[in-house]
Scaffold this active site. Structure first.
Site, PDB file in Angstrom:
ATOM      1  N   LYS A 123     -15.868 -12.505 -51.753  1.00 37.88           N
ATOM      2  CA  LYS A 123     -16.295 -12.532 -50.337  1.00 37.88           C
ATOM      3  C   LYS A 123     -17.793 -12.765 -50.177  1.00 37.88           C
ATOM      4  O   LYS A 123     -18.228 -13.257 -49.148  1.00 37.88           O
ATOM      5  CB  LYS A 123     -15.870 -11.238 -49.640  1.00 37.88           C
ATOM      6  CG  LYS A 123     -16.592 -10.006 -50.134  1.00 37.88           C
ATOM      7  CD  LYS A 123     -15.984  -8.731 -49.553  1.00 37.88           C
ATOM      8  CE  LYS A 123     -16.821  -7.538 -49.951  1.00 37.88           C
ATOM      9  NZ  LYS A 123     -16.069  -6.289 -49.988  1.00 37.88           N
ATOM     10  N   ARG A 148     -14.491   5.501 -45.645  1.00 37.51           N
ATOM     11  CA  ARG A 148     -14.061   4.206 -45.146  1.00 37.51           C
ATOM     12  C   ARG A 148     -12.539   4.240 -45.228  1.00 37.51           C
ATOM     13  O   ARG A 148     -11.941   5.190 -44.735  1.00 37.51           O
ATOM     14  CB  ARG A 148     -14.710   3.054 -45.919  1.00 37.51           C
ATOM     15  CG  ARG A 148     -14.818   1.784 -45.048  1.00 37.51           C
ATOM     16  CD  ARG A 148     -15.507   0.627 -45.736  1.00 37.51           C
ATOM     17  NE  ARG A 148     -14.637  -0.019 -46.736  1.00 37.51           N
ATOM     18  CZ  ARG A 148     -15.008  -1.094 -47.438  1.00 37.51           C
ATOM     19  NH1 ARG A 148     -16.194  -1.636 -47.261  1.00 37.51           N
ATOM     20  NH2 ARG A 148     -14.182  -1.634 -48.317  1.00 37.51           N
TER      21      ARG A 148
HETATM   22  C1  LIG Z   1     -16.361  -5.726 -51.171  1.00 35.84           C
HETATM   23  C2  LIG Z   1     -15.392  -4.901 -51.884  1.00 35.84           C
HETATM   24  C3  LIG Z   1     -15.489  -4.766 -53.279  1.00 35.84           C
HETATM   25  C4  LIG Z   1     -16.593  -5.393 -54.104  1.00 35.84           C
HETATM   26  O1  LIG Z   1     -17.851  -4.821 -53.836  1.00 35.84           O
HETATM   27  P1  LIG Z   1     -19.128  -5.118 -54.753  1.00 35.84           P
HETATM   28  O2  LIG Z   1     -20.093  -4.045 -54.385  1.00 35.84           O
HETATM   29  O3  LIG Z   1     -19.621  -6.469 -54.391  1.00 35.84           O
HETATM   30  O4  LIG Z   1     -18.713  -5.027 -56.166  1.00 35.84           O
HETATM   31  C5  LIG Z   1     -14.503  -4.008 -53.911  1.00 35.84           C
HETATM   32  N1  LIG Z   1     -13.520  -3.392 -53.219  1.00 35.84           N
HETATM   33  C6  LIG Z   1     -13.412  -3.501 -51.878  1.00 35.84           C
HETATM   34  C7  LIG Z   1     -12.300  -2.800 -51.177  1.00 35.84           C
HETATM   35  C8  LIG Z   1     -14.351  -4.244 -51.160  1.00 35.84           C
HETATM   36  O5  LIG Z   1     -14.243  -4.342 -49.828  1.00 35.84           O
END
Ligand SMILES: *Cc1c(COP(=O)(O)O)cnc(C)c1O
Length: 355
Positions: free
Chosen positions: A37, A130
């Site tokens: 993302k 969250r």
């Molecule tokens: C964005 C996201 C990640 C990855 O996060 P990073 O800090 O970029 O490693 C992993 N799990 C979920 C649920 C996320 O939304």
């Protein structure tokens, strides 16, 4: 014609960060799901992750998973799905993060109609506030999920340090493993996947302190920008200059460092504060908050001070630079996660892939 602003994406460096992360995690029996993302899931960049040893890609948005559909790896939907998108979710995601029984029921019903079985990961909220089933609810909720036709419960997951800033530890991730064991005892099933979080969990891997049953991590930033995200410790042999912003100077002038006249609100409704450094040489680059927030820029030239900006202008103090910059010159910046995300999402920022 070279076009600016642009982000140069160094796919070879990303591949190298990825390979190191995958190798380290595999020493501890942890599979890495790479998260796309941060770069809008451009398939060419995702391919460098696959070259780096990745077997699963994850994104928070179904629109991004659609872009990855031709890549032959597992696709994971990270954001707990909207009811309204479940048809697309079934078509484009292989594994789905879930925290609502109601959503899982509709997902299961639609999957049965389409003649498929969808794998889901039950999310546990370990205190970051969250997504996720609350601590007291996860074991009974898992039981309810197991009874839903059309879905297969693949395991447990958690997400930390995203909203509440809670640091992953042996204790809170140990709790996750404890839930898995309770579930296995109570329902006589195997909890296959125990996904222990995002890049913020990597410090436990680097230090060898990850609870042994954690067997998956979902990693974006630690691969893409090569950064340890909780303590900001420098990691040797990881590249940070993977997404480089290049922006063009459109004005260079000597100006005072404090605006003249009464100070009201700026373009974004905030009352700005200024440091008086006297008369300074300033440059404006043609990129702004609409694309990339000034706070996310890390100048390659350490003499540059990023002062701030508005929607379309970023203002720099270049008085301390050795180089004598002029209009038309191009400046380079590394980016924080937010800068990468903003820039890669902005249609006004050109993307250039470099090997
Ligand atoms: C964005 C996201 C990640 C990855 O996060 P990073 O800090 O970029 O490693 C992993 N799990 C979920 C649920 C996320 O939304």
């Amino acid at each position: 014609m070279e076009r600016y602003p642009r982000i140069e994406v160094y796919t070879g460096k990303i591949e190298s960060n990825c390979r190191r992360t995958v190798a380290l995690c595999s020493q501890y029996g942890i599979e890495v799901t790479a998260v796309t993302k941060g770069f809008c899931a451009y398939p060419e960049i995702a391919q460098s992750l696959i070259r780096g040893g990745i077997k699963a890609l994850a994104d928070s948005r179904v629109d991004n998973l659609k872009k990855l559909k031709n890549l032959d790896v597992e696709k994971v939907l990270l954001r707990i799905p909207m009811m309204s998108e479940l048809d697309d979710v079934i078509d484009f995601a292989d594994l789905i993060l879930i925290s609502e029984i109601e959503t899982a029921r509709v997902l299961g019903r639609k999957a049965v109609q389409k003649g498929v079985i969808k794998r889901v990961l039950a999310m546990v909220d370990l205190g970051d506030l969250r997504e996720g089933f609350w601590l007291d609810d996860i074991v009974p909720a898992y039981g309810e999920l197991l009874d839903i036709k059309g879905i297969e419960v693949a395991g447990l997951g958690t997400n930390l340090t995203c909203y509440g800033g809670v640091v992953p530890s042996c204790e809170n991730l140990g709790l996750l493993v404890g839930f898995a064991e309770e579930i296995e005892k109570r329902y006589g099933v195997e909890v296959g996947i125990i996904s222990g979080g995002n890049s913020s969990s990597m410090h436990l891997v680097y230090d060898g302190g990850m609870p042994t049953r954690i067997n998956n991590l979902r990693i974006g930033e630690a691969i893409l920008l090569g950064r340890e995200t909780v303590f900001g410790t420098e990691r040797e042999n990881y590249y940070n200059d993977t997404f480089v912003l290049k922006a063009e100077i459109v004005e260079v002038k000597e100006k005072p460092s404090i605006p003249i006249g009464e100070i009201g609100r700026d373009a974004f409704g905030n009352v700005p504060v200024f440091t008086d450094r006297g008369i300074r040489k300033r440059a404006i680059i043609a990129v702004g908050k609409q694309d990339i927030h000034p706070d996310t820029l890390i100048p390659h030239d350490k003499g540059i001070i990023v002062l701030g900006g508005s929607s379309d202008h970023t203002i720099l103090d270049i008085s301390d630079c050795e180089a004598d910059y002029g209009v038309g010159d191009v400046l380079s910046f590394d980016l924080t996660y937010g800068g990468m995300l903003g820039g890669m999402t902005s249609p006004y920022v050109h993307k250039v892939l470099v090997e």
